[in-house]
Write a protein that holds these residues in place. Structure first.
Motif, PDB file in Angstrom:
ATOM      1  N   UNK A   1       0.838  -1.194   0.033  1.00 38.83           N
ATOM      2  CA  UNK A   1      -0.142   0.079  -0.071  1.00 38.83           C
ATOM      3  C   UNK A   1       0.892   1.259   0.214  1.00 38.83           C
ATOM      4  N   UNK A   2       0.494   2.108  -0.946  1.00 35.73           N
ATOM      5  CA  UNK A   2       1.243   3.555  -1.069  1.00 35.73           C
ATOM      6  C   UNK A   2       0.212   4.556  -0.638  1.00 35.73           C
ATOM      7  N   UNK A   3       0.712   5.303   0.700  1.00 31.88           N
ATOM      8  CA  UNK A   3      -0.302   6.221   1.051  1.00 31.88           C
ATOM      9  C   UNK A   3       0.226   7.690   0.726  1.00 31.88           C
ATOM     10  N   UNK A   4      -0.370   8.327  -0.236  1.00 31.48           N
ATOM     11  CA  UNK A   4       0.269   9.642  -0.721  1.00 31.48           C
ATOM     12  C   UNK A   4      -0.258  10.957   0.312  1.00 31.48           C
ATOM     13  N   UNK A   5       0.555  11.180   1.074  1.00 26.31           N
ATOM     14  CA  UNK A   5       0.133  12.279   2.043  1.00 26.31           C
ATOM     15  C   UNK A   5       0.872  13.705   1.511  1.00 26.31           C
ATOM     16  N   UNK A   6       1.459  13.720   0.396  1.00 31.41           N
ATOM     17  CA  UNK A   6       2.251  14.877   0.065  1.00 31.41           C
ATOM     18  C   UNK A   6       1.473  16.086  -0.316  1.00 31.41           C
ATOM     19  N   UNK A   7       0.198  16.038  -0.348  1.00 29.95           N
ATOM     20  CA  UNK A   7      -0.592  17.376  -0.434  1.00 29.95           C
ATOM     21  C   UNK A   7      -1.360  17.469   0.510  1.00 29.95           C
ATOM     22  N   UNK A   8      -1.093  17.026   1.859  1.00 28.56           N
ATOM     23  CA  UNK A   8      -1.873  17.448   3.065  1.00 28.56           C
ATOM     24  C   UNK A   8      -0.901  17.655   4.066  1.00 28.56           C
ATOM     25  N   UNK A   9      -1.354  18.759   4.990  1.00 24.67           N
ATOM     26  CA  UNK A   9      -0.644  19.031   6.168  1.00 24.67           C
ATOM     27  C   UNK A   9      -1.718  18.704   7.347  1.00 24.67           C
ATOM     28  N   UNK A  10      -2.691  18.218   7.212  1.00 25.42           N
ATOM     29  CA  UNK A  10      -3.533  18.073   8.091  1.00 25.42           C
ATOM     30  C   UNK A  10      -3.710  16.956   8.804  1.00 25.42           C
ATOM     31  N   UNK A  11      -4.197  16.838  10.213  1.00 28.63           N
ATOM     32  CA  UNK A  11      -4.338  15.558  10.818  1.00 28.63           C
ATOM     33  C   UNK A  11      -5.779  15.713  11.659  1.00 28.63           C
ATOM     34  N   UNK A  12      -6.601  15.129  11.437  1.00 26.40           N
ATOM     35  CA  UNK A  12      -7.954  14.875  12.100  1.00 26.40           C
ATOM     36  C   UNK A  12      -7.946  14.711  13.650  1.00 26.40           C
ATOM     37  N   UNK A  13      -8.928  15.332  14.076  1.00 24.11           N
ATOM     38  CA  UNK A  13      -9.115  15.242  15.583  1.00 24.11           C
ATOM     39  C   UNK A  13      -9.542  13.671  15.785  1.00 24.11           C
ATOM     40  N   UNK A  14      -8.852  13.092  16.783  1.00 27.11           N
ATOM     41  CA  UNK A  14      -9.238  11.491  16.913  1.00 27.11           C
ATOM     42  C   UNK A  14      -8.465  10.322  16.167  1.00 27.11           C
ATOM     43  N   UNK A  15      -7.200  10.997  15.581  1.00 27.04           N
ATOM     44  CA  UNK A  15      -6.608   9.983  14.586  1.00 27.04           C
ATOM     45  C   UNK A  15      -5.896   8.832  15.419  1.00 27.04           C
ATOM     46  N   UNK A  16      -5.315   9.303  16.651  1.00 23.30           N
ATOM     47  CA  UNK A  16      -5.116   8.191  17.543  1.00 23.30           C
ATOM     48  C   UNK A  16      -5.808   7.150  17.968  1.00 23.30           C
ATOM     49  N   UNK A  17      -6.971   7.648  18.313  1.00 23.63           N
ATOM     50  CA  UNK A  17      -8.060   6.492  18.919  1.00 23.63           C
ATOM     51  C   UNK A  17      -8.487   5.767  17.374  1.00 23.63           C
ATOM     52  N   UNK A  18      -8.300   6.276  16.384  1.00 20.26           N
ATOM     53  CA  UNK A  18      -8.559   5.418  15.223  1.00 20.26           C
ATOM     54  C   UNK A  18      -7.695   4.234  14.786  1.00 20.26           C
ATOM     55  N   UNK A  19      -6.421   4.033  15.675  1.00 19.20           N
ATOM     56  CA  UNK A  19      -5.652   2.928  15.521  1.00 19.20           C
ATOM     57  C   UNK A  19      -6.225   1.712  15.703  1.00 19.20           C
ATOM     58  N   UNK A  20      -7.066   1.468  16.627  1.00 22.81           N
ATOM     59  CA  UNK A  20      -7.516   0.095  16.998  1.00 22.81           C
ATOM     60  C   UNK A  20      -8.649  -0.341  15.947  1.00 22.81           C
ATOM     61  N   UNK A  21      -9.246   0.712  15.265  1.00 25.15           N
ATOM     62  CA  UNK A  21     -10.162   0.419  14.141  1.00 25.15           C
ATOM     63  C   UNK A  21      -9.460  -0.021  12.950  1.00 25.15           C
ATOM     64  N   UNK A  22      -8.311   0.691  12.688  1.00 21.93           N
ATOM     65  CA  UNK A  22      -7.236   0.141  11.565  1.00 21.93           C
ATOM     66  C   UNK A  22      -6.914  -1.152  11.789  1.00 21.93           C
ATOM     67  N   UNK A  23      -6.364  -1.282  12.985  1.00 23.76           N
ATOM     68  CA  UNK A  23      -5.714  -2.634  13.331  1.00 23.76           C
ATOM     69  C   UNK A  23      -6.589  -3.798  13.109  1.00 23.76           C
ATOM     70  N   UNK A  24      -8.089  -3.635  13.430  1.00 21.24           N
ATOM     71  CA  UNK A  24      -9.010  -4.747  13.297  1.00 21.24           C
ATOM     72  C   UNK A  24      -9.261  -4.980  11.756  1.00 21.24           C
ATOM     73  N   UNK A  25      -8.727  -4.268  10.950  1.00 20.39           N
ATOM     74  CA  UNK A  25      -9.384  -4.489   9.475  1.00 20.39           C
ATOM     75  C   UNK A  25      -8.043  -4.674   8.559  1.00 20.39           C
TER      76      UNK A  25
END
Length: 128
Positions: free
Chosen positions: A48-72
């Protein structure tokens, strides 16, 4: 649309995720789900390639999203390469590596798409 995901090549060995501008955690979860659905259609390893080159943004709650990401995380997910990640992204993703180890086991940071593709080629050559 600030996020998109699709196959990056006809062989279906690379998924390209693009995250642009301001994005939400709901949009990020959509990318994670769509990627998992794509990987479920093949039985070979997928990078998987994740292109973050055109964003400086991080939404609120990104750390808590790790568990949901891990389960998928699909079993055939291999490298996850972040292109153009800013220092803030790198710090949060490094923390995420502790919270979601399966999702970030083979996490790498590069500056360009050429570097991302070179890293994939190098890794595949080592695995052959």
């Amino acid at each position: 649309m600030p996020v998109s995901v699709d196959w990056a090549n006809p062989e279906k060995t690379i998924v390209m995720q693009r995250i642009d501008g301001q994005w939400s955690m709901a949009e990020f979860y959509d990318v994670v789900q769509k990627s998992a659905q794509l990987l479920a259609t093949v039985d070979h390893p997928v990078d998987i390639i994740v292109d973050l080159s055109t964003t400086n943004f991080v939404p609120q709650g990104v750390i808590s999203g790790a568990n949901k990401t891990e389960s998928t995380v699909p079993p055939n997910q291999r490298l996850v390469i972040f292109v153009g990640a800013k220092m803030m992204h790198k710090l949060l993703l490094s923390l995420g590596k502790r919270l979601a180890p399966r999702a970030a086991t083979h996490q790498h940071f590069v500056e360009t798409m050429e570097e991302a593709n070179g890293l994939i080629e190098h890794f595949r050559a080592e695995q052959a």
